[in-house]
Structure formats: structure tokens, C-alpha cells
Design a protein around this motif. Sequence first.
Motif, PDB file in Angstrom:
ATOM      1  N   LEU A  17      38.319  46.117  46.544  1.00  0.00           N
ATOM      2  CA  LEU A  17      37.956  45.703  47.906  1.00  0.00           C
ATOM      3  C   LEU A  17      36.918  46.633  48.516  1.00  0.00           C
ATOM      4  N   ARG A  18      36.920  47.907  48.097  1.00  0.00           N
ATOM      5  CA  ARG A  18      35.980  48.892  48.661  1.00  0.00           C
ATOM      6  C   ARG A  18      34.581  48.749  48.087  1.00  0.00           C
ATOM      7  N   ILE A  19      34.464  48.116  46.926  1.00  0.00           N
ATOM      8  CA  ILE A  19      33.152  48.029  46.271  1.00  0.00           C
ATOM      9  C   ILE A  19      32.648  46.598  46.129  1.00  0.00           C
ATOM     10  N   GLN A  20      33.345  45.637  46.734  1.00  0.00           N
ATOM     11  CA  GLN A  20      32.994  44.235  46.513  1.00  0.00           C
ATOM     12  C   GLN A  20      31.553  43.915  46.901  1.00  0.00           C
TER      13      GLN A  20
ATOM     14  N   LYS B 272      29.038  45.724  46.576  1.00  0.00           N
ATOM     15  CA  LYS B 272      28.087  46.329  45.637  1.00  0.00           C
ATOM     16  C   LYS B 272      27.792  45.427  44.443  1.00  0.00           C
ATOM     17  N   PHE B 273      28.677  44.453  44.190  1.00  0.00           N
ATOM     18  CA  PHE B 273      28.417  43.556  43.059  1.00  0.00           C
ATOM     19  C   PHE B 273      28.479  42.077  43.419  1.00  0.00           C
ATOM     20  N   MET B 274      28.799  41.776  44.681  1.00  0.00           N
ATOM     21  CA  MET B 274      28.879  40.380  45.130  1.00  0.00           C
ATOM     22  C   MET B 274      27.980  40.153  46.343  1.00  0.00           C
ATOM     23  N   LYS B 275      27.187  39.095  46.305  1.00  0.00           N
ATOM     24  CA  LYS B 275      26.338  38.720  47.430  1.00  0.00           C
ATOM     25  C   LYS B 275      27.189  38.122  48.555  1.00  0.00           C
ATOM     26  N   PRO B 276      26.670  38.089  49.793  1.00  0.00           N
ATOM     27  CA  PRO B 276      27.435  37.488  50.892  1.00  0.00           C
ATOM     28  C   PRO B 276      27.867  36.050  50.620  1.00  0.00           C
ATOM     29  N   ASN B 277      26.999  35.244  50.004  1.00  0.00           N
ATOM     30  CA  ASN B 277      27.377  33.854  49.731  1.00  0.00           C
ATOM     31  C   ASN B 277      28.443  33.752  48.637  1.00  0.00           C
ATOM     32  N   GLU B 278      28.559  34.771  47.785  1.00  0.00           N
ATOM     33  CA  GLU B 278      29.634  34.804  46.800  1.00  0.00           C
ATOM     34  C   GLU B 278      30.951  35.229  47.461  1.00  0.00           C
ATOM     35  N   LEU B 279      30.873  36.234  48.304  1.00  0.00           N
ATOM     36  CA  LEU B 279      32.070  36.703  48.995  1.00  0.00           C
ATOM     37  C   LEU B 279      32.651  35.621  49.905  1.00  0.00           C
ATOM     38  N   ALA B 280      31.798  34.667  50.333  1.00  0.00           N
ATOM     39  CA  ALA B 280      32.244  33.614  51.246  1.00  0.00           C
ATOM     40  C   ALA B 280      33.301  32.711  50.607  1.00  0.00           C
ATOM     41  N   PHE B 281      33.307  32.603  49.273  1.00  0.00           N
ATOM     42  CA  PHE B 281      34.310  31.728  48.657  1.00  0.00           C
ATOM     43  C   PHE B 281      35.525  32.491  48.115  1.00  0.00           C
TER      44      PHE B 281
ATOM     45  N   GLN C 124      39.010  33.919  48.365  1.00  0.00           N
ATOM     46  CA  GLN C 124      40.111  33.451  49.202  1.00  0.00           C
ATOM     47  C   GLN C 124      40.933  34.624  49.748  1.00  0.00           C
ATOM     48  N   ASN C 125      40.800  34.897  51.043  1.00  0.00           N
ATOM     49  CA  ASN C 125      41.624  35.907  51.720  1.00  0.00           C
ATOM     50  C   ASN C 125      41.598  37.269  51.012  1.00  0.00           C
ATOM     51  N   ASN C 126      40.392  37.734  50.706  1.00  0.00           N
ATOM     52  CA  ASN C 126      40.251  39.027  50.014  1.00  0.00           C
ATOM     53  C   ASN C 126      41.107  39.088  48.738  1.00  0.00           C
ATOM     54  N   ASN C 127      41.126  38.009  48.011  1.00  0.00           N
ATOM     55  CA  ASN C 127      41.939  37.908  46.803  1.00  0.00           C
ATOM     56  C   ASN C 127      41.449  38.909  45.752  1.00  0.00           C
ATOM     57  N   VAL C 128      42.256  39.938  45.509  1.00  0.00           N
ATOM     58  CA  VAL C 128      41.871  40.992  44.577  1.00  0.00           C
ATOM     59  C   VAL C 128      41.693  40.446  43.166  1.00  0.00           C
TER      60      VAL C 128
ATOM     61  N   ASN D 164      20.720  40.080  40.036  1.00  0.00           N
ATOM     62  CA  ASN D 164      20.339  39.101  39.002  1.00  0.00           C
ATOM     63  C   ASN D 164      21.412  38.077  38.653  1.00  0.00           C
ATOM     64  N   MET D 165      22.643  38.277  39.121  1.00  0.00           N
ATOM     65  CA  MET D 165      23.726  37.360  38.780  1.00  0.00           C
ATOM     66  C   MET D 165      24.317  36.721  40.029  1.00  0.00           C
ATOM     67  N   THR D 166      24.547  35.414  39.955  1.00  0.00           N
ATOM     68  CA  THR D 166      25.159  34.671  41.055  1.00  0.00           C
ATOM     69  C   THR D 166      26.261  33.781  40.501  1.00  0.00           C
ATOM     70  N   ILE D 167      27.453  33.907  41.072  1.00  0.00           N
ATOM     71  CA  ILE D 167      28.583  33.054  40.689  1.00  0.00           C
ATOM     72  C   ILE D 167      28.694  31.903  41.676  1.00  0.00           C
ATOM     73  N   LEU D 168      28.802  30.702  41.145  1.00  0.00           N
ATOM     74  CA  LEU D 168      28.957  29.537  42.012  1.00  0.00           C
ATOM     75  C   LEU D 168      30.403  29.452  42.502  1.00  0.00           C
ATOM     76  N   PRO D 169      30.627  28.844  43.664  1.00  0.00           N
ATOM     77  CA  PRO D 169      31.980  28.779  44.236  1.00  0.00           C
ATOM     78  C   PRO D 169      32.991  28.163  43.258  1.00  0.00           C
ATOM     79  N   PHE D 170      34.169  28.771  43.218  1.00  0.00           N
ATOM     80  CA  PHE D 170      35.239  28.234  42.384  1.00  0.00           C
ATOM     81  C   PHE D 170      36.579  28.538  43.030  1.00  0.00           C
ATOM     82  N   GLN D 171      37.544  27.709  42.743  1.00  0.00           N
ATOM     83  CA  GLN D 171      38.901  27.881  43.245  1.00  0.00           C
ATOM     84  C   GLN D 171      39.665  28.746  42.256  1.00  0.00           C
ATOM     85  N   TYR D 172      40.190  29.876  42.712  1.00  0.00           N
ATOM     86  CA  TYR D 172      40.852  30.800  41.789  1.00  0.00           C
ATOM     87  C   TYR D 172      42.214  30.292  41.344  1.00  0.00           C
TER      88      TYR D 172
END
Length: 211
Positions: free
Chosen positions: A120-123, A125-134, A136-140, A167-175
Motif C-alpha cells: 500500500l505504501r508503494i502502490q 510507484k508502480f501503478m498509474k492513477p487510472n490503474e489504481l482506480a479499479f 477494490q478498496n485498497n485490496n492488497v 511502460n506498462m498498463t493493466i486494463l481494469p479487471f475484477q479480482y
Amino acid sequence: MALVYLRELDNDTRFAIWKIEETAEELLNRLQLDEQEKSVLERFSKGKRTLHWLASRVLLRCLLKTDGFISCPSDENGKPYLPNYPYQISFTHSYDYAGLIMSQRGPCGIDLEIVKDKVLRIQEKFMKPNELAFIQNNNVEQLYACWCAKEAVYKLQGNKGVSFLENMTILPFQYKPQGVMTLILRKDSIEKSFQVYYEKFQDYMLGYVVD
């Protein structure tokens, strides 16, 4: 060394995870190393790094079903390869485990990480805002699935100049505890899509991909 997970993804690809229970000496006794490998081993400080390196090489021999010497050098980017076998490979390790994926289909990557709240402290650094948007509730666990996916693709493509964030982007997915996500890799003028599989393994997250 105990095999805790072996999975055949198809006729050409499989991966395995082993729990490291031996000492470094016991692992070393199961290997035949050339001078270059001995030099690599001598540069490690004693401890987990040595155990991880030795265990991954023992695991490689187990999957290839040989007790003999296996040439497994690394290229200029540190990516291991097998000049004498028709497989592409990728290693991973975390705490008491070592893992390996091998494929005749093409480049592959694997990553295993113990799940801890520190992600949670480094998210950012490796995730863009649009990736963090999907997420779910800071799901570790979902964050670790994303980290493992990016690490697996990083290992697959083998270029040190690739950034998880840029350089990497993850598309939204349901965990779910086991699933698949789409990762887009953009580098210079190249754009490529990967289907990366992930699954919860005990207290760890596992990610793997084959090109």
C-alpha cells in the motif's frame, strides 16, 4: 527440497514451485557448476540469496529430468537462457520458495511474492492513477496480482530499460483468487498486449505469462 506445486499449462509450458528445506551445502551437492557459475555464487553473501540461486538450479534439473550439468548463462540484461535445450525459462523466488517456468512456445515470465500490507505504501510507484482506480478498496491481494503481472512481463521481455510505471498498463479487471488480466506494454514505437495469469498460493501471489 519439496515440490509443492507443479502445473502443466499446455503441452509446451509448465511451471513448478518448491519449498526450500535444504542447506546450501545440500543443494550444492546436487549440482555441477562451471567456473562462471562458481564465480556468480561466490559473489553472493551467505543466506537467502545463495539458497534461492542454488534451489532454482536444482529445480531446473528436476524439470529437465537430468542430474548432469546444465548450461544456464544470462544475457547482457541478466535474463537466463538454455543454449542446449529448446525451452525459454524464467526464475522466481520469495522467502522459502523457488519457482521456475519453462516453455517451448516462446518467451515467458513468472513472479512469486509474499503478500504484505507494505504494498500500500508503494502502490503509486508502480501503478498509474487510472490503474489504481479499479483496485477494490485498497485490496492488497489485487495490488500484488498487478505487481506480479508487471514483474512477469518484465522478465519475459528481458529489457532493463522498461518501467513498471511508465511502460506498462493493466486494463481494469475484477479480482478473484485466481484469474487473468490484460497488460499493455508500450516501449518506443512498439505496443504489445499480454494475457497474464495470476493466482493466490498460500500466503503468496503468483503471476505468469507466455508470449
